[in-house]
Structure formats: C-alpha cells, structure tokens
Design a protein around this motif. Structure first.
Motif, PDB file in Angstrom:
ATOM      1  N   ILE B   7      48.438  34.543  35.396  1.00  0.00           N
ATOM      2  CA  ILE B   7      47.209  34.254  34.665  1.00  0.00           C
ATOM      3  C   ILE B   7      47.514  33.715  33.269  1.00  0.00           C
ATOM      4  O   ILE B   7      46.813  32.839  32.753  1.00  0.00           O
ATOM      5  CB  ILE B   7      46.303  35.513  34.607  1.00  0.00           C
ATOM      6  CG1 ILE B   7      44.962  35.198  33.965  1.00  0.00           C
ATOM      7  CG2 ILE B   7      46.981  36.677  33.886  1.00  0.00           C
ATOM      8  CD1 ILE B   7      44.091  34.278  34.758  1.00  0.00           C
ATOM      9  N   LYS B  22      44.079  41.780  29.980  1.00  0.00           N
ATOM     10  CA  LYS B  22      44.583  40.791  30.926  1.00  0.00           C
ATOM     11  C   LYS B  22      43.939  40.977  32.296  1.00  0.00           C
ATOM     12  O   LYS B  22      43.579  40.002  32.958  1.00  0.00           O
ATOM     13  CB  LYS B  22      46.102  40.931  31.033  1.00  0.00           C
ATOM     14  CG  LYS B  22      46.770  39.877  31.875  1.00  0.00           C
ATOM     15  CD  LYS B  22      48.281  39.930  31.699  1.00  0.00           C
ATOM     16  CE  LYS B  22      48.988  40.201  33.001  1.00  0.00           C
ATOM     17  NZ  LYS B  22      50.453  40.300  32.836  1.00  0.00           N
ATOM     18  N   ALA B  23      43.783  42.217  32.715  1.00  0.00           N
ATOM     19  CA  ALA B  23      43.189  42.487  34.022  1.00  0.00           C
ATOM     20  C   ALA B  23      41.744  41.997  34.069  1.00  0.00           C
ATOM     21  O   ALA B  23      41.306  41.435  35.075  1.00  0.00           O
ATOM     22  CB  ALA B  23      43.256  43.973  34.337  1.00  0.00           C
ATOM     23  N   TYR B  24      41.033  42.199  32.988  1.00  0.00           N
ATOM     24  CA  TYR B  24      39.658  41.718  32.944  1.00  0.00           C
ATOM     25  C   TYR B  24      39.607  40.213  33.147  1.00  0.00           C
ATOM     26  O   TYR B  24      38.887  39.694  34.007  1.00  0.00           O
ATOM     27  CB  TYR B  24      38.989  42.100  31.622  1.00  0.00           C
ATOM     28  CG  TYR B  24      37.683  41.384  31.429  1.00  0.00           C
ATOM     29  CD1 TYR B  24      36.574  41.749  32.176  1.00  0.00           C
ATOM     30  CD2 TYR B  24      37.578  40.291  30.577  1.00  0.00           C
ATOM     31  CE1 TYR B  24      35.391  41.065  32.056  1.00  0.00           C
ATOM     32  CE2 TYR B  24      36.396  39.603  30.453  1.00  0.00           C
ATOM     33  CZ  TYR B  24      35.298  39.995  31.193  1.00  0.00           C
ATOM     34  OH  TYR B  24      34.126  39.301  31.083  1.00  0.00           O
ATOM     35  N   ILE B  25      40.387  39.507  32.318  1.00  0.00           N
ATOM     36  CA  ILE B  25      40.440  38.047  32.420  1.00  0.00           C
ATOM     37  C   ILE B  25      40.882  37.623  33.819  1.00  0.00           C
ATOM     38  O   ILE B  25      40.310  36.711  34.429  1.00  0.00           O
ATOM     39  CB  ILE B  25      41.442  37.483  31.385  1.00  0.00           C
ATOM     40  CG1 ILE B  25      41.047  37.888  29.972  1.00  0.00           C
ATOM     41  CG2 ILE B  25      41.573  35.977  31.514  1.00  0.00           C
ATOM     42  CD1 ILE B  25      39.930  37.112  29.384  1.00  0.00           C
ATOM     43  N   ASN B  26      41.869  38.305  34.322  1.00  0.00           N
ATOM     44  CA  ASN B  26      42.436  37.966  35.621  1.00  0.00           C
ATOM     45  C   ASN B  26      41.383  38.101  36.721  1.00  0.00           C
ATOM     46  O   ASN B  26      41.270  37.241  37.603  1.00  0.00           O
ATOM     47  CB  ASN B  26      43.613  38.915  35.900  1.00  0.00           C
ATOM     48  CG  ASN B  26      44.685  38.267  36.767  1.00  0.00           C
ATOM     49  OD1 ASN B  26      44.432  37.251  37.409  1.00  0.00           O
ATOM     50  ND2 ASN B  26      45.856  38.860  36.789  1.00  0.00           N
ATOM     51  N   LEU B  27      40.612  39.136  36.652  1.00  0.00           N
ATOM     52  CA  LEU B  27      39.562  39.377  37.648  1.00  0.00           C
ATOM     53  C   LEU B  27      38.508  38.284  37.631  1.00  0.00           C
ATOM     54  O   LEU B  27      38.159  37.720  38.666  1.00  0.00           O
ATOM     55  CB  LEU B  27      38.878  40.705  37.331  1.00  0.00           C
ATOM     56  CG  LEU B  27      39.083  41.839  38.299  1.00  0.00           C
ATOM     57  CD1 LEU B  27      38.557  43.121  37.722  1.00  0.00           C
ATOM     58  CD2 LEU B  27      38.382  41.498  39.606  1.00  0.00           C
ATOM     59  N   VAL B  28      38.019  38.020  36.441  1.00  0.00           N
ATOM     60  CA  VAL B  28      36.969  37.021  36.316  1.00  0.00           C
ATOM     61  C   VAL B  28      37.492  35.651  36.758  1.00  0.00           C
ATOM     62  O   VAL B  28      36.818  34.922  37.497  1.00  0.00           O
ATOM     63  CB  VAL B  28      36.455  36.959  34.863  1.00  0.00           C
ATOM     64  CG1 VAL B  28      35.490  35.809  34.693  1.00  0.00           C
ATOM     65  CG2 VAL B  28      35.783  38.278  34.499  1.00  0.00           C
ATOM     66  N   TYR B  29      38.709  35.343  36.318  1.00  0.00           N
ATOM     67  CA  TYR B  29      39.293  34.052  36.676  1.00  0.00           C
ATOM     68  C   TYR B  29      39.486  33.924  38.187  1.00  0.00           C
ATOM     69  O   TYR B  29      39.156  32.902  38.791  1.00  0.00           O
ATOM     70  CB  TYR B  29      40.630  33.876  35.955  1.00  0.00           C
ATOM     71  CG  TYR B  29      41.300  32.572  36.258  1.00  0.00           C
ATOM     72  CD1 TYR B  29      40.959  31.424  35.564  1.00  0.00           C
ATOM     73  CD2 TYR B  29      42.266  32.485  37.252  1.00  0.00           C
ATOM     74  CE1 TYR B  29      41.564  30.219  35.848  1.00  0.00           C
ATOM     75  CE2 TYR B  29      42.875  31.294  37.548  1.00  0.00           C
ATOM     76  CZ  TYR B  29      42.519  30.151  36.847  1.00  0.00           C
ATOM     77  OH  TYR B  29      43.112  28.969  37.154  1.00  0.00           O
ATOM     78  N   THR B  30      40.005  34.982  38.792  1.00  0.00           N
ATOM     79  CA  THR B  30      40.303  34.943  40.224  1.00  0.00           C
ATOM     80  C   THR B  30      39.021  34.834  41.046  1.00  0.00           C
ATOM     81  O   THR B  30      38.961  34.084  42.028  1.00  0.00           O
ATOM     82  CB  THR B  30      41.095  36.186  40.646  1.00  0.00           C
ATOM     83  OG1 THR B  30      42.284  36.262  39.866  1.00  0.00           O
ATOM     84  CG2 THR B  30      41.461  36.124  42.122  1.00  0.00           C
ATOM     85  N   ALA B  31      38.002  35.557  40.641  1.00  0.00           N
ATOM     86  CA  ALA B  31      36.723  35.477  41.352  1.00  0.00           C
ATOM     87  C   ALA B  31      36.173  34.050  41.270  1.00  0.00           C
ATOM     88  O   ALA B  31      35.707  33.495  42.266  1.00  0.00           O
ATOM     89  CB  ALA B  31      35.725  36.461  40.773  1.00  0.00           C
TER      90      ALA B  31
END
Lengths: 153, 153
Positions: B7, B22-31
């Motif tokens: 990410i 990072k996990a927050y960003i990663n989640l939103v980005y991946t979705a």
DNA sequence: GTACATTAAATGTATGTACATATATTTGCA
DNA sequence: TGCAAATATATGTACATACATTTAATGTAC
C-alpha cells in the motif's frame, strides 16, 4: 454496534456461495463502515473525506506546490475528480490555485495558512479515530495489512 | 498490477503514523480497488454495482415482492437511496413497481423475466470475478473474514 | 515553422451517497 | 371519532465517482 456481529448478520444474508464471496462482501462492507464513521467525525469541521485527503497531500508538499496530476497520483481513488475537490477547497480558502509559470498547462496548488491551521485543529479527532481499529491487536493489524496487500497482487 | 505492491507504493506515501493508520488506508484502498474491477466487468451489461445488488436481492425474494425497506435492510450501504436505484431498474424494465394492496404506503417491487434473464447471463462473469481473491489461500480468506468481523465489533 | 500528437486540467453527464425534508398512509390512543 | 405519532416511500440538495469530451499548452516530426 454489538459484539461479534458477523457479516452474515449485518446484511441478513445467511449463506454465501463461498468464503471468497463472503470476503469480498465483508471487505466492501467494512470499508464503507469505516468511511461512514470518519465522515461523521469530519462533518463538524465542514470537510469531506476526499477534501481532507487532498489537504493532507498538500501539507506533505508544503511549501512546494502540487499539481492536479500529483494529487491524482497520491489519492486513494485514482479516478475521482481532483479538479472539483480543489474547487471546493479553494472556495473555503484552504488552498490557492495558480497557473504554473514554467508550464502553463499545469496548475500550482498550495495549502494556505488557514488550511494548515485546520489540519492542526483536526489532529486530536484524527488520532481518536485511529483508535477505532484497536479491537485488533498489533499482530492482527499486521496480519490484516499483509492479507490486503497480498489480495491485490 | 505487479506482484507485491504494498500500500505504501500504491499511493506513494512511504510512511504512516502507525500500523493502524496504514490498515485503515489499506482497507479503504483495497475495497475501492475491488469495486473498480467489479464495476468495469458490469459495465458491458449496462448495470452498476448497486443496481446489480438490488437485482440479486429481488431474485432472492422471487416470486414474492420486496419493499424498499427490505432492500435497504439487505443492501451493503444502508444509507444509499434504494428508491432511485429502483427507478433506474424500472426504466430498464428489469423490475416492476406497484403499490402494495395490503399497505398502500408500501411498494411491491418484483424482478421481471428480463431481470432474471440478465442475472443468468451475467453469472459466468460473476464467477470469474470471484477468482480475483484467489491470491489468498482458503485459510487466509477465513483469517481475513475473521479480522474484518472483529474490527467492526 | 506548420501539422499532428501528447499532456494538463476543466467541463459535462449519469449515477450514487448522505442527509434533510415532504407526502401519504396507517396506527394508536384519548 | 379525531388527531398525533409512526411508518413507507419519494424528493431535494450538496457532494463525490466514473468516464467521455473539450480546451489550452507543449512537444515533435516533417
């Protein structure tokens, strides 16, 4: 939100075709859930999530200007319309926009003092929000990041 | 998409405040990444993702009608505007809408034969899409579902 | 140096999201 | 009965997304 609310219960759909199908739904649903919480917290500062993200990128560049292209590169959603998000920020006087002297096709966008001050004001709330993921242990958060990265490979 | 695109590299932002951030960003980005892929595949059938999801719910009810309330309950995004999504589907003659005889406040919405046929046509594509998560092993997918459910607790 | 392609940004259009408000129907209760 | 509250849906508005098209500036080939 009650304890142990599985995705099956959240959307009242008890059976999925596969664990993969379920994971897809779960991901999209969870991301929406997170964004909803964030958006609510941002509302009192009169900023939307994309507007906030653009401001953050501009702070990262400050005092150098950013172009629209640079914003698109760094935004989470590559296809969103950076021009119009900058429009809104400019209307609130949080950024300035000026034709780039060395390349008159491009536009130099800078965060203003008011923009920097607003980000500063929002900082405690943003840190508060990060605690929303504290349901997960450090190790679990790392695992989540690993899985999401791998998923997109 | 190249192998092992973390990410950090995707959004060209090398440092996060925390693994949680990072996990927050990663989640939103991946979705968003998943939804973009889905939307592209749906486009040739002239359906958007929310429209498809509503059609699926209606097929689940068929031949019984659904109300707008039932659609909202089962949709991923509870606050989206089911009425207007039904508008679009009705315009394409994929659903019918009729005032419910037993409760004239409510509206009975049914999927048409054309709607059922369209879903049938799309089935191979949908199965194809599910393979998008095959980067993850069965165990990893289960782990992902576990983490996402826990995160929302 | 003009013609054509490329690039950077803005604009147009259809759709969806988030939320407030409106309209109509039904329910409950004094 | 009559009237307020609740319910089911629709509508209005601001914003964002997705994508096509337009406008202007720059680069490049001939």
């Amino acid at each position: 939100m009650s304890q142990s609310m599985r995705i099956e219960d959240e959307i009242k759909q008890p059976n999925f075709q596969s664990e993969y199908q379920k994971a897809y739904i779960n991901l999209v649903y969870t991301a929406g859930w997170l964004q909803l919480r964030q958006a609510a917290a941002f509302k009192e500062f009169n900023l939307t999530l994309p507007q906030y993200n653009v401001l953050r990128i501009l702070r990262g560049q400050h005092p150098r200007p950013a172009t629209v292209n640079l914003l698109i590169e760094r935004m989470l959603d590559k296809t969103s319309n950076a021009s119009r998000i900058v429009d809104k920020l400019e209307a609130k006087q949080l950024v300035t926009r000026r034709v780039c002297p060395s390349n008159r096709r491009a536009v130099d966008i800078c965060i203003t003092e008011a923009g920097l001050a607003l980000l500063e004001t929002m900082q405690p709330m943003v840190e508060q929000q990060a605690h929303g993921l504290r349901q997960l242990s450090d190790q679990e958060v790392e695992q989540l990041n690993y899985l999401l990265d791998k998923l997109r490979d």
